[in-house]
Design a protein around this motif. Sequence first.
Motif, PDB file in Angstrom:
ATOM      1  N   GLU A 284      -8.160   5.781  -8.076  1.00 55.70           N
ATOM      2  CA  GLU A 284      -6.813   5.711  -8.643  1.00 55.70           C
ATOM      3  C   GLU A 284      -6.183   4.318  -8.603  1.00 55.70           C
ATOM      4  OE1 GLU A 284      -5.054   7.887 -10.273  1.00 55.70           O
ATOM      5  OE2 GLU A 284      -6.237   9.704  -9.982  1.00 55.70           O
ATOM      6  N   ASP A 285      -6.791   3.393  -7.877  1.00 60.43           N
ATOM      7  CA  ASP A 285      -6.168   2.078  -7.722  1.00 60.43           C
ATOM      8  C   ASP A 285      -6.741   1.071  -8.717  1.00 60.43           C
ATOM      9  OD1 ASP A 285      -4.897  -0.175  -6.940  1.00 60.43           O
ATOM     10  OD2 ASP A 285      -5.669  -0.210  -4.891  1.00 60.43           O
TER      11      ASP A 285
ATOM     12  N   PRO B  92      -9.984   7.001  -4.245  1.00 66.29           N
ATOM     13  CA  PRO B  92     -10.404   5.607  -4.474  1.00 66.29           C
ATOM     14  C   PRO B  92     -10.427   5.221  -5.953  1.00 66.29           C
ATOM     15  CG  PRO B  92     -11.974   6.787  -3.063  1.00 66.29           C
ATOM     16  CD  PRO B  92     -11.030   7.804  -3.631  1.00 66.29           C
TER      17      PRO B  92
ATOM     18  N   GLY C 178     -13.723   9.798  -2.019  1.00 66.49           N
ATOM     19  CA  GLY C 178     -12.481   9.835  -1.251  1.00 66.49           C
ATOM     20  C   GLY C 178     -12.559  10.710  -0.034  1.00 66.49           C
TER      21      GLY C 178
ATOM     22  N   SER D  31      -3.431   5.244   3.482  1.00 62.21           N
ATOM     23  CA  SER D  31      -3.245   4.846   2.084  1.00 62.21           C
ATOM     24  C   SER D  31      -3.649   5.980   1.142  1.00 62.21           C
ATOM     25  CB  SER D  31      -4.080   3.608   1.775  1.00 62.21           C
ATOM     26  OG  SER D  31      -4.127   3.402   0.377  1.00 62.21           O
ATOM     27  N   TRP D  32      -2.879   6.132   0.080  1.00 60.51           N
ATOM     28  CA  TRP D  32      -3.263   7.102  -0.957  1.00 60.51           C
ATOM     29  C   TRP D  32      -4.706   6.888  -1.395  1.00 60.51           C
ATOM     30  CZ3 TRP D  32       1.056   6.937  -5.291  1.00 60.51           C
ATOM     31  CH2 TRP D  32       2.247   7.449  -4.756  1.00 60.51           C
ATOM     32  N   TYR D  33      -5.067   5.620  -1.491  1.00 60.45           N
ATOM     33  CA  TYR D  33      -6.323   5.297  -2.148  1.00 60.45           C
ATOM     34  C   TYR D  33      -7.533   5.494  -1.244  1.00 60.45           C
ATOM     35  CZ  TYR D  33      -2.882   3.800  -5.510  1.00 60.45           C
ATOM     36  OH  TYR D  33      -1.814   3.786  -6.381  1.00 60.45           O
TER      37      TYR D  33
ATOM     38  N   GLY E 195      -0.462   2.170  -9.188  1.00 58.39           N
ATOM     39  CA  GLY E 195      -1.854   1.759  -9.140  1.00 58.39           C
ATOM     40  C   GLY E 195      -2.208   0.831 -10.283  1.00 58.39           C
TER      41      GLY E 195
ATOM     42  N   GLU F 275      -2.114   6.542 -15.566  1.00 61.52           N
ATOM     43  CA  GLU F 275      -1.985   6.761 -14.121  1.00 61.52           C
ATOM     44  C   GLU F 275      -1.355   8.100 -13.786  1.00 61.52           C
ATOM     45  OE1 GLU F 275      -0.358   4.563 -15.853  1.00 61.52           O
ATOM     46  OE2 GLU F 275       1.786   4.947 -15.532  1.00 61.52           O
TER      47      GLU F 275
ATOM     48  N   GLU G 151       0.815  -1.202   0.000  1.00 61.06           N
ATOM     49  CA  GLU G 151       0.000   0.000   0.000  1.00 61.06           C
ATOM     50  C   GLU G 151       0.854   1.259   0.000  1.00 61.06           C
ATOM     51  OE1 GLU G 151      -2.762  -1.239  -0.665  1.00 61.06           O
ATOM     52  OE2 GLU G 151      -3.733   0.717  -0.805  1.00 61.06           O
TER      53      GLU G 151
END
Lengths: 321, 321
Positions: free
Chosen positions: A130-131, A128, A213, A122-124, A263, A180, A35
Amino acid sequence: MHDQATGLRKSITSRKRRAINVDLIAVVAAVSDREPCVLTVGQRGSLPSGPFEFSHRSLQSGLRDWVEQQTGHPLGYIEQLYTFADRDRIGAKSEQRNISISYLALTRQEAIAAPRKSHWGSWYEYFPWEDHRSGAPEALGLLRPRLLAWAKSAENAAARRERRQRAAIAFAFDDRPWNEELALQRYELLYEAALVEEAGGDRKSVPAASVSGRAMVADHRRILATGIARLRSKIKYRPVVFELMRPTFTLLQLQRAVEALAGRLINKPNFRRLVEQQELVEETGDTSLDTGGRPAKLYRFRHAVLDERAVVGTKLPLTRS
Amino acid sequence: MHDQATGLRKSITSRKRRAINVDLIAVVAAVSDREPCVLTVGQRGSLPSGPFEFSHRSLQSGLRDWVEQQTGHPLGYIEQLYTFADRDRIGAKSEQRNISISYLALTRQEAIAAPRKSHWGSWYEYFPWEDHRSGAPEALGLLRPRLLAWAKSAENAAARRERRQRAAIAFAFDDRPWNEELALQRYELLYEAALVEEAGGDRKSVPAASVSGRAMVADHRRILATGIARLRSKIKYRPVVFELMRPTFTLLQLQRAVEALAGRLINKPNFRRLVEQQELVEETGDTSLDTGGRPAKLYRFRHAVLDERAVVGTKLPLTRS
DNA sequence: TCAAAAGTGTTATCCTTACACCCATGT
DNA sequence: ACATGGGTGTAAGGATAACACTTTTGA
């Protein structure tokens, strides 16, 4: 020692109080297991930041001071992202001018000394959509009709077409390929379409957090998007992933880290060839047994490459899908 | 109207006068005929610049104001380069902190309204070693022994090897390939080796201006090098050259412009294919007769590409030499 | 024996690079 | 005629992407 510069904010030039404040702000990134993470402080999701002060030897050392003070985390690799200015009206008689100099910093998560009030997320959670490691995420499917509706709501035909096309490129509608690196454009588009909380307006128009997000303070989420986009493009031509790895690692661990950042999934055999052929790593001689399968050779980064050549690339052998 | 913020510089926090000053500074580039040019003001070679002030709506508009005021030249395309801080000691009781936000701006030279005290100078007056369009420039050959001597003069063997290698990569010694994007590293290396005037020290150690290039005020030449390096890398993946072209142009004119920026020659047939296949341009239907040879088709930039895709490239088919 | 991950080999395709050549105009 | 620049075709070589396959461990 740290508030010598605050006097600046009190200087008066006319009837209105006017001040220029220079802030340093950091996107601190790490990869934990699979992650990609970002370091935040406080409850409401702020990136570590603080004013640039007279006692700071340089911009970077000022940033290091603030991040270490707020999170207990020492920084390694740092690069500048962007500088921007905002005019904030604080009250009728006071007007504040903020200049923010933002940075991207890379570390290893286990290097934390004392977490204090800081948090790795987590970035995501923040993005959300982006993954894409397990296919197109659900959030993307739910955002699509709302983006199309936003495009339709434009005043004239030209504006509608233009919105429609921007959304299609950024979010890969109509069988376009997913890119991405467009993380920032995507966030900006959602902001424009008022599909993220930060855009203000009525709460009802914003989808649930699992789709739009987690929000952050002020424009911090935008800065995070900038950092993500920068890192995603940079891993393709500079060996920066290694800043996020432990001193020794297996090739699959390296691949998982790159996949986490991008991602997206990467083709294994081609990735290995790429890394080896560019002589970015060397075997340590040891093997790792805790792989769940056949033991894997351990590698370390060949720091010498940084001296040997003006490194041109770690291009990603992405899978077609 | 423009000096409302100067009060800031007079604020006093302790015995020493301390001030933070935010400057905006521009590398304004154009291509004239076959020469890449930069806009300077004053006699001693300064980039246009001025303090960021309260009256400015944004950083960019502040920059536009200053450049237009100092040179009479309106700016088109602008992108941020880098932000840095310097501590200048002005006197015993006064200490000044300067933050400079630098930008790269692209225009067409003929767009000049009133030149005032501004001047267009070729990049290669400032960096004579950067122009490889007619083979390796003489300056490079003359700098080589001095760089090697500098490398030899390091204290220990490791430092000598490291200097030697850095110089070899940046300046393409030992049959390494020339990399036009390393313009900044080259200037920094020459600065470190005290081979440029700005490095201070004794005048005698610095080669003639035809070799070490024309000096600029303060660190302006370093900023110019940053701009050149950025532009040289950017033309490979974004269609920014067109900002420097007239509305219509022949393909060879376009090629000459790119060559001027890159400081290298390009293979003609391959360049044409690249440009056409990427659909960056469209024919106007007219032809140009003043070519000195067969009349050439005129083209214009297809602005639509900026909307159609997240443009990936104008890669350069460089010639091997 | 099977699952899981490590690791190798091969092929088709595309892009880049180099180079050879012809075309249209002015002097 | 020839110099100058415009413009086209083609073939070799390298990088990329896809995929099939073997190896080594633990459960």
